[in-house]
Design an enzyme around this catalytic site. Structure first.
Site, PDB file in Angstrom:
ATOM      1  N   SER A 155       0.828  -1.199   0.000  1.00  0.00           N
ATOM      2  CA  SER A 155       0.000   0.000   0.000  1.00  0.00           C
ATOM      3  C   SER A 155       0.869   1.257   0.000  1.00  0.00           C
ATOM      4  O   SER A 155       1.660   1.458  -0.918  1.00  0.00           O
ATOM      5  CB  SER A 155      -0.974  -0.062   1.179  1.00  0.00           C
ATOM      6  N   ASP A 250     -10.170  -3.623  -4.811  1.00  0.00           N
ATOM      7  CA  ASP A 250      -9.300  -2.645  -4.148  1.00  0.00           C
ATOM      8  C   ASP A 250      -9.317  -1.362  -4.977  1.00  0.00           C
ATOM      9  O   ASP A 250      -9.067  -1.411  -6.179  1.00  0.00           O
ATOM     10  CB  ASP A 250      -7.879  -3.214  -4.075  1.00  0.00           C
ATOM     11  N   HIS A 280      -8.255  -4.962  -0.347  1.00  0.00           N
ATOM     12  CA  HIS A 280      -7.018  -4.329   0.081  1.00  0.00           C
ATOM     13  C   HIS A 280      -6.606  -4.894   1.447  1.00  0.00           C
ATOM     14  O   HIS A 280      -7.452  -5.196   2.284  1.00  0.00           O
ATOM     15  CB  HIS A 280      -7.245  -2.818   0.200  1.00  0.00           C
TER      16      HIS A 280
END
Length: 314
Positions: A155, A250, A280
Site C-alpha cells: 500500500s 481494491d 485491500h
C-alpha cells in the site's frame, strides 16, 4: 469475479463491530483503533529479531531486523509497512516480515518511517531511502550481501518502495536488486475504474484514501511529484525488476496495474498478478485469508529468484 468467501466473511464481521469510518477519525484515533494483527496469525520463529535505531535525515529511524537461521551473508529486503503514510508500525507487518525472512532466506529490515500529518511529504520517502542506504552501507554488520538488496512494501509502503527505487536510480549512491510492490499507491488521483467500482464497502474506501493523501501532502502540487506519485514519473527505465500484486476489490488496483504496465513498457522485467476476489490489505492477513498466505509465498519465491539472478549477474 465474486468476492472471496473468506474476505466476505471478514467484511461482514467488521461491519458487525460498527467501527467508525477511518476518514471520520483523527490520525491519533485511527492509530489507536486500527489493528489487524489478529488477522495475521501466529508469528513464526526466525533465527534472530533485533530492534535498532539507525541515522535518518531528521533524527533516528527505528527498524526491526529479522535474520533467518544460518551463517549468511544473506540477501536483504528493506520493508516499508502500509497505512496511508498516517497509521501502521513495525507490529503491523510482524507476521509477513517473519514469513518472508524464512521463505526467501533473507534478512528483512522493517522500517518505522516518520508518519503524517506530523511529518508530511517527503519525510516518509526520505526516511525510506535513508534506511535502504544504511542497509547497503552497513551490510556486513547485519550479515547481508550488499549486492543483493531489495525494497518492498504494501500500500503506502509499496509506494515508498517504488519511490526508493526511483531515488536510487537518480542519486546513483546505491544499487537495488529488486522492488516488491504489494497493492501500491502510485498516483494522487481518484479517477480510475477501480476507485469507482470499489469506492466503499471493501475495507479501504475512496474517502479513506482522500483522508490519507490530505494528511500526507503539503500541497496539491506535491501530488504531481514522482516521489509522491511514481506513476507520474516521466521515465521508468533503468529501474530494478519488480513484482506488482493487486487485489480485484481494491480502489488501488488500476494504478498498481498501470505502474506494472509502465515499467514493462520501459523495459523493466515485471511479474504482475491480480488476486481475484481479494480486498485491500490481504498481505497483512495470512491468518484469516488463504490468498494472503499465497501472496506472501509468491512474493518470497519472486525474491528468491531475483536474489539468485543478482548473484548470477555479478
Amino acid at each position: 469475479m465474486a468476492l472471496d468467501p473468506q474476505a466476505k466473511f471478514l467484511l461482514e464481521q467488521m461491519e458487525a463491530l460498527g467501527a467508525p469510518a477511518m476518514h471520520t477519525l483523527t490520525p491519533e484515533e485511527a492509530r489507536l483503533t486500527t489493528d489487524f494483527s489478529a488477522l495475521a496469525g501466529e508469528p513464526e520463529e526466525v533465527g534472530k529479531v533485533e530492534d535498532r535505531k539507525i541515522p535518518g535525515p531528521e533524527g533516528e529511524i527505528p527498524v526491526r531486523i529479522y535474520t533467518p537461521k544460518g551463517e549468511g551473508p544473506f540477501p536483504a529486503l528493506v520493508y516499508y509497512h502500509g497505512g496511508g503514510w498516517v497509521i501502521g508500525n513495525l507490529e503491523t507487518v510482524e507476521v509477513p516480515c517473519r514469513m518472508l525472512a524464512n521463505r526467501a532466506n533473507c534478512v528483512v529490515v522493517s522500517v518505522d518511517y516518520r508518519l503524517a500529518p506530523e511529518h508530511k511529504f517527503p519525510a516518509a520517502a526520505d526516511d525510506s531511502y535513508a534506511a535502504a542506504k544504511w542497509v547497503v552501507e552497513n551490510a556486513a554488520s547485519i550479515k547481508v550481501n550488499p549486492q543483493q538488496i531489495a525494497v518492498g512494501g504494501d500500500s503506502a509502503g509499496g509506494n515508498l518502495a517504488a519511490v526508493v527505487a526511483l531515488m536510487a536510480r537518480e542519486k546513483k549512491e546505491i544499487s537495488l536488486a529488486y522492488q516488491m510492490l504489494i497493492y501500491p499507491v502510485t498516483n494522487h488521483s481518484y479517477a480510475t475504474e477501480s476507485y469507482t467500482e470499489n469506492a466503499d464497502g471493501y475495507l479501504l474506501t475512496k474517502d479513506s484514501m482522500i483522508w490519507f493523501w490530505n494528511h500526507y501532502l503539503r500541497t496539491e502540487e506535491d501530488g504531481k511529484n514522482s516521489y509522491a506519485s511514481p506513476l507520474q514519473a516521466k521515465d521508468l527505465s533503468g529501474l530494478p525488476p519488480a513484482l506488482v500484486l493487486t487485489g480485484e476489490f481494491d480502489p488501488l488496483r488500476d494504478e498498481g496495474e498501470a505502474y506494472a504496465q509502465r515499467l514493462k513498457e520501459a523495459g523493466v522485467q515485471v511479474e504482475a498478478a491480480r488476486y481475484d476476489g481479494m480486498i485491500h490489505g490481504y498481505f497483512w492477513m495470512p491468518g484469516a485469508l488463504e490468498q494472503g498466505k499465497k501472496a506472501i509465498e509468491q512474493a518470497a519465491n519472486a525474491l528468491l529468484q531475483a536474489f539468485q539472478g543478482s548473484v548470477a549477474a555479478k
